[in-house]
Structure formats: structure tokens, C-alpha cells
Design a protein around this motif. Structure first.
Motif, PDB file in Angstrom:
ATOM      1  N   PRO A 252      -5.195  12.918   0.442  1.00 36.34           N
ATOM      2  CA  PRO A 252      -4.096  11.965   0.282  1.00 36.34           C
ATOM      3  C   PRO A 252      -4.354  11.001  -0.877  1.00 36.34           C
ATOM      4  CG  PRO A 252      -4.679  12.188   2.600  1.00 36.34           C
ATOM      5  CD  PRO A 252      -5.731  12.919   1.825  1.00 36.34           C
ATOM      6  N   ILE A 253      -3.305  10.718  -1.653  1.00 40.60           N
ATOM      7  CA  ILE A 253      -3.389   9.719  -2.717  1.00 40.60           C
ATOM      8  C   ILE A 253      -3.202   8.347  -2.071  1.00 40.60           C
ATOM      9  CG2 ILE A 253      -2.429   8.909  -4.903  1.00 40.60           C
ATOM     10  CD1 ILE A 253      -3.568  11.685  -5.168  1.00 40.60           C
ATOM     11  N   LEU A 254      -4.145   7.455  -2.280  1.00 38.16           N
ATOM     12  CA  LEU A 254      -4.084   6.122  -1.689  1.00 38.16           C
ATOM     13  C   LEU A 254      -4.181   5.075  -2.786  1.00 38.16           C
ATOM     14  CD1 LEU A 254      -6.631   6.805   1.196  1.00 38.16           C
ATOM     15  CD2 LEU A 254      -4.190   6.460   1.515  1.00 38.16           C
ATOM     16  N   PHE A 255      -3.219   4.143  -2.843  1.00 41.35           N
ATOM     17  CA  PHE A 255      -3.306   3.055  -3.814  1.00 41.35           C
ATOM     18  C   PHE A 255      -2.616   1.808  -3.299  1.00 41.35           C
ATOM     19  CE2 PHE A 255       0.600   5.311  -5.082  1.00 41.35           C
ATOM     20  CZ  PHE A 255       1.494   4.261  -5.275  1.00 41.35           C
ATOM     21  N   ARG A 256      -2.898   0.686  -3.965  1.00 43.71           N
ATOM     22  CA  ARG A 256      -2.340  -0.615  -3.584  1.00 43.71           C
ATOM     23  C   ARG A 256      -1.860  -1.333  -4.840  1.00 43.71           C
ATOM     24  NH1 ARG A 256      -6.379   1.094  -1.080  1.00 43.71           N
ATOM     25  NH2 ARG A 256      -7.803   0.457  -2.733  1.00 43.71           N
ATOM     26  N   THR A 257      -0.754  -2.040  -4.692  1.00 42.33           N
ATOM     27  CA  THR A 257      -0.161  -2.793  -5.799  1.00 42.33           C
ATOM     28  C   THR A 257       0.017  -4.244  -5.368  1.00 42.33           C
ATOM     29  OG1 THR A 257       1.052  -0.814  -6.496  1.00 42.33           O
ATOM     30  CG2 THR A 257       1.741  -2.919  -7.439  1.00 42.33           C
ATOM     31  N   ALA A 258      -0.491  -5.168  -6.191  1.00 47.12           N
ATOM     32  CA  ALA A 258      -0.405  -6.591  -5.880  1.00 47.12           C
ATOM     33  C   ALA A 258       0.784  -7.215  -6.599  1.00 47.12           C
ATOM     34  CB  ALA A 258      -1.693  -7.295  -6.301  1.00 47.12           C
ATOM     35  N   PHE A 259       1.529  -8.043  -5.878  1.00 44.65           N
ATOM     36  CA  PHE A 259       2.694  -8.747  -6.423  1.00 44.65           C
ATOM     37  C   PHE A 259       2.440 -10.251  -6.385  1.00 44.65           C
ATOM     38  CE2 PHE A 259       4.307  -4.660  -5.316  1.00 44.65           C
ATOM     39  CZ  PHE A 259       5.398  -4.412  -6.147  1.00 44.65           C
ATOM     40  N   LYS A 260       2.790 -10.925  -7.462  1.00 47.08           N
ATOM     41  CA  LYS A 260       2.615 -12.378  -7.529  1.00 47.08           C
ATOM     42  C   LYS A 260       3.689 -13.083  -6.700  1.00 47.08           C
ATOM     43  CE  LYS A 260       5.650 -13.254 -11.482  1.00 47.08           C
ATOM     44  NZ  LYS A 260       5.786 -13.867 -12.813  1.00 47.08           N
ATOM     45  N   PRO A 261       3.506 -14.384  -6.444  1.00 52.78           N
ATOM     46  CA  PRO A 261       4.585 -15.150  -5.804  1.00 52.78           C
ATOM     47  C   PRO A 261       5.815 -15.146  -6.717  1.00 52.78           C
ATOM     48  CG  PRO A 261       2.526 -16.383  -5.811  1.00 52.78           C
ATOM     49  CD  PRO A 261       2.309 -15.197  -6.687  1.00 52.78           C
ATOM     50  N   VAL A 262       6.991 -15.121  -6.131  1.00 49.52           N
ATOM     51  CA  VAL A 262       8.231 -15.144  -6.904  1.00 49.52           C
ATOM     52  C   VAL A 262       8.230 -16.380  -7.795  1.00 49.52           C
ATOM     53  CG1 VAL A 262      10.748 -15.294  -6.742  1.00 49.52           C
ATOM     54  CG2 VAL A 262       9.463 -13.898  -5.098  1.00 49.52           C
TER      55      VAL A 262
ATOM     56  N   SER B  50       0.842  -1.184   0.000  1.00 46.43           N
ATOM     57  CA  SER B  50       0.000   0.000   0.000  1.00 46.43           C
ATOM     58  C   SER B  50       0.884   1.242   0.000  1.00 46.43           C
ATOM     59  CB  SER B  50      -0.909   0.015   1.229  1.00 46.43           C
ATOM     60  OG  SER B  50      -1.805  -1.078   1.216  1.00 46.43           O
ATOM     61  N   CYS B  51       0.345   2.338  -0.518  1.00 40.27           N
ATOM     62  CA  CYS B  51       1.132   3.571  -0.603  1.00 40.27           C
ATOM     63  C   CYS B  51       0.219   4.778  -0.403  1.00 40.27           C
ATOM     64  CB  CYS B  51       1.824   3.653  -1.967  1.00 40.27           C
ATOM     65  SG  CYS B  51       3.063   4.967  -2.104  1.00 40.27           S
ATOM     66  N   VAL B  52       0.733   5.779   0.290  1.00 39.52           N
ATOM     67  CA  VAL B  52      -0.003   7.024   0.488  1.00 39.52           C
ATOM     68  C   VAL B  52       0.914   8.199   0.174  1.00 39.52           C
ATOM     69  CG1 VAL B  52       0.578   7.094   2.967  1.00 39.52           C
ATOM     70  CG2 VAL B  52      -1.387   8.383   2.105  1.00 39.52           C
ATOM     71  N   VAL B  53       0.360   9.184  -0.525  1.00 38.10           N
ATOM     72  CA  VAL B  53       1.074  10.423  -0.841  1.00 38.10           C
ATOM     73  C   VAL B  53       0.351  11.558  -0.135  1.00 38.10           C
ATOM     74  CG1 VAL B  53       1.960  11.942  -2.655  1.00 38.10           C
ATOM     75  CG2 VAL B  53       1.629   9.485  -3.117  1.00 38.10           C
TER      76      VAL B  53
END
Length: 358
Positions: free
Chosen positions: A291-301, A210-213
Motif C-alpha cells: 500500500p502507498i502511504l503518505f501524509r500532507t500537512a495543511f497550514k491554518p487558513v 493521511s492517504c492510502v492507495v
């Protein structure tokens, strides 16, 4: 290689391969007169580099950024900023077994088909090693944003099926106080245990960052194709192993009614704002001051230590027995990459906004 440059006014071009002599980058469009703190660059590089803990790759890289141009007496000159990051801990022989074998869910097959040749050493240009350049570029972009009191915080909000609670205080001390970069200590401990257990079984895990600006002014973002959330999505989806991006309520908004999702406008002591922030700080592709709020999903390595059936370049079936040094879960080390790419997007749009009105 086309596609190695990111940004419109504040532009980062990267070069290099995982097991080449070095990787590096060139930043164009950075305004003159910005004081550059090299220790801040080093701090963010340390947060991304491998070998930090037993839940990351054991590869040892100092990841020291050598500033080659564009900075004089610790200030930007307005000319291109060139930098170099030398590869030190190379184990190229570990990848000789992959010269003619295609690893499942890697870029081996697609690179071979696209170019007719590929650097099999650690994935070459497709390796996540390249993201060190993005962190370096982002650390410089952050120093432009600091002048405008804009801050960015990214953190691991889930690993596998373990998810941190939403009401957690977000600050660098809490985020980087543990090896998984989760600001909730109890959840972080569970995540660490799960990553170790999964690694011991030869498997891997995915997760969400998750990320917030905060501190963003109203008006950043270009209508139609260069919406702020569109550029953030491109930035995040260009990171290795990403599989999804959502901002504000994201996919949950599709299950809501308009009366439930709309952010009502109100006026307070500072001016016009919104009573809620379900839009994630962006409306019409333009920042609204929230605030800018977003989420980024990452797959299993994709690289796991279990035997996998695959084929070689001749199309012959074979069994892949992986070896080498790999992260069992990429999200802890990806936090600085998400923050760095966010800084590049915001810096670019901050400069672009200057031409919106006379």
C-alpha cells in the motif's frame, strides 16, 4: 496562465476564477471505452463543496459538473473530456475592501508583483475554488483505476494538536460519517469542538490528511525526475494551504538506523513482497506492490476574523478587518482534493507503465 496543466499522458487542465462565471477543465489522454458514472462524480463533488456543516464555509455552491465533450452514451470516446462547473453563490462585493490591500499569507502581493494585475474577488485564480476542478478530474480518473481494482482513501488524521490513533479501520463510511472526515468517532468529536471554538474566537486551524492507495501493481513510477513519490509530492504541494508532504516513515526515518528502517524481502503464496512497509509502498521511486502511504500537512487558513496589521498597494500601513465566508479549518473539505489529485497521479503512471516493456 502557465502551470494550469497537470500530468503527462493523463492530463488535466483547469481554468476559471473564484467569482467568475464558471470554472472548468479539460482531460486529455483518458482511454476510450471507460464507462463513466456521473453519480460518482457528483458524490465526490458533494464531499468537497462548501456549506456542508457549521465547520466549513457557508458559501452555497451546487457544484454540478456539466460534461461537455469526450463522453458518448456514458462511455469515454478517447477525445478530450471538457467539463464546466458554474459559480452560483457569488458575493464579489464582499471583497471590494481588498482591491488595494494585501492580506497576510495570501497570494495578493505575489500575484500583483508577478502579473501587475489581480482579481481580488475571493483570490481569483489563486482561490481554493479552483480545486473543485481537480476533484471532478480525479473522479473520472478513479473510474479508470476501478477497472484495475485500485482504491484510494484519504482522511483527516489531525486537526491542530488533536491526532487520531493509527490503528483505525479506514473506509468511506467511517471517514465521511462526520463533518471533519476523521474515521475515529471520539477523535472526530474533539476535532469538531476545537474547530467551532477556534472559529468563534475569529481564528483558524491547520491539520494533516493521511492517504492510502491499495491494489497498486509493482512497477509504477519513472526513475530519476518522475519518481512516483515525487509526482505525488508535487500533486499534494500544488493544493492550496499545503506545507508539507511525507510518505512511508517520512521524517521519522531520519531518526532511525538502516537496520530499523529497511523492509526485508520475503516470498509468500502471491510472490515476492516485503515483511514491513516502512518505505510506504515505494522504493527507488517505483511502486513495490505494498500500500502507498503518505501524509500532507495543511497550514491554518490565512483568512481570520482578527484584526491584522498589513500594507496596501502604496506601501501604507493599514489594519485589515476581514469579512466574507471562509473555512475555519480547510482539512475536512480538502480530503476529496487529496484523493482526486492522487487518482490523477496514479492514472497517469498506470498509462505510462504500458510503454515500459514490449
Amino acid at each position: 496562465m502557465a502551470g494550469s496543466t497537470f500530468g503527462t499522458l493523463f492530463r488535466l487542465t483547469t481554468f476559471g476564477e473564484s467569482h467568475g462565471v464558471a470554472i472548468g477543465g479539460i482531460i486529455e489522454g483518458c482511454p476510450a471505452g471507460i464507462e463513466i458514472d456521473e453519480q460518482l462524480i457528483a458524490l465526490w463533488m458533494d464531499r468537497r463543496k462548501p456549506g456542508q456543516s457549521d465547520v466549513t464555509s457557508p458559501r452555497k455552491e451546487a457544484d454540478i459538473v456539466e460534461l461537455l465533450s469526450g463522453i458518448f452514451e456514458n462511455k469515454t470516446t478517447g477525445t478530450p473530456i471538457g467539463f464546466l462547473i458554474r459559480n452560483k453563490d457569488q458575493a464579489s462585493a464582499d471583497y471590494d475592501y481588498l482591491k488595494s490591500t494585501f492580506r497576510p499569507s495570501h497570494a495578493d502581493f505575489t500575484f500583483t508583483e508577478k502579473y501587475g494585475i489581480r482579481d481580488h474577488r475571493g483570490g481569483g485564480r489563486s482561490s481554493a475554488r479552483e480545486t473543485a476542478c481537480r476533484v471532478a478530474g480525479g473522479a473520472i480518473a478513479m473510474q479508470l483505476l476501478q477497472l484495475h481494482n485500485i482504491s484510494i482513501h484519504g482522511w483527516v488524521s489531525s486537526v491542530g494538536t488533536i491526532t487520531a490513533p493509527d490503528n483505525v479501520e479506514i473506509n468511506d463510511a467511517a471517514i465521511f460519517g462526520n463533518s471533519v472526515r476523521c474515521p475515529h468517532p471520539e477523535t472526530a468529536a474533539k476535532m469538531e469542538a476545537l474547530i467551532r471554538e477556534t472559529a468563534q474566537s475569529g481564528d483558524s486551524l491547520g491539520g494533516v490528511i493521511s492517504c492510502v492507495v491499495n491494489g497498486l501493481p509493482v512497477g509504477l513510477g519513472e526513475p530519476v525526475f518522475d519518481k512516483l513519490h515525487a509526482d505525488l509530492a508535487k500533486a499534494m504541494m500544488s493544493i492550496n494551504a499545503t506545507k508539507g508532504f511525507e510518505y512511508g516513515m517520512g521524517f521519522a526515518a531520519s531518526r532511525m538506523k538502516g537496520s530499523e528502517h529497511n523492509d526485508a524481502f520475503i516470498k509468500n503464496d502471491t510472490g515476492i513482497t516485503t515483511a514491513t512497509n516502512r518505505s510506504g509502498g515505494i522504493q527507488g521511486g517505483i511502486s513495490n506492490g505494498q500500500p502507498i502511504l503518505f501524509r500532507t500537512a495543511f497550514k491554518p487558513v490565512a483568512t481570520i476574523m482578527k484584526d491584522q496589521v498589513t500594507v496596501n498597494a502604496a506601501g501604507e500601513q493599514t489594519v485589515l478587518k476581514n469579512k466574507g465566508r471562509h473555512d475555519p479549518c480547510v482539512v475536512p473539505r480538502a480530503v476529496p482534493i487529496v484523493v482526486g489529485m492522487t487518482a490523477l497521479v496514479i492514472a497517469d503512471h498506470l498509462l505510462r507503465q504500458r510503454s515500459a516493456q514490449l
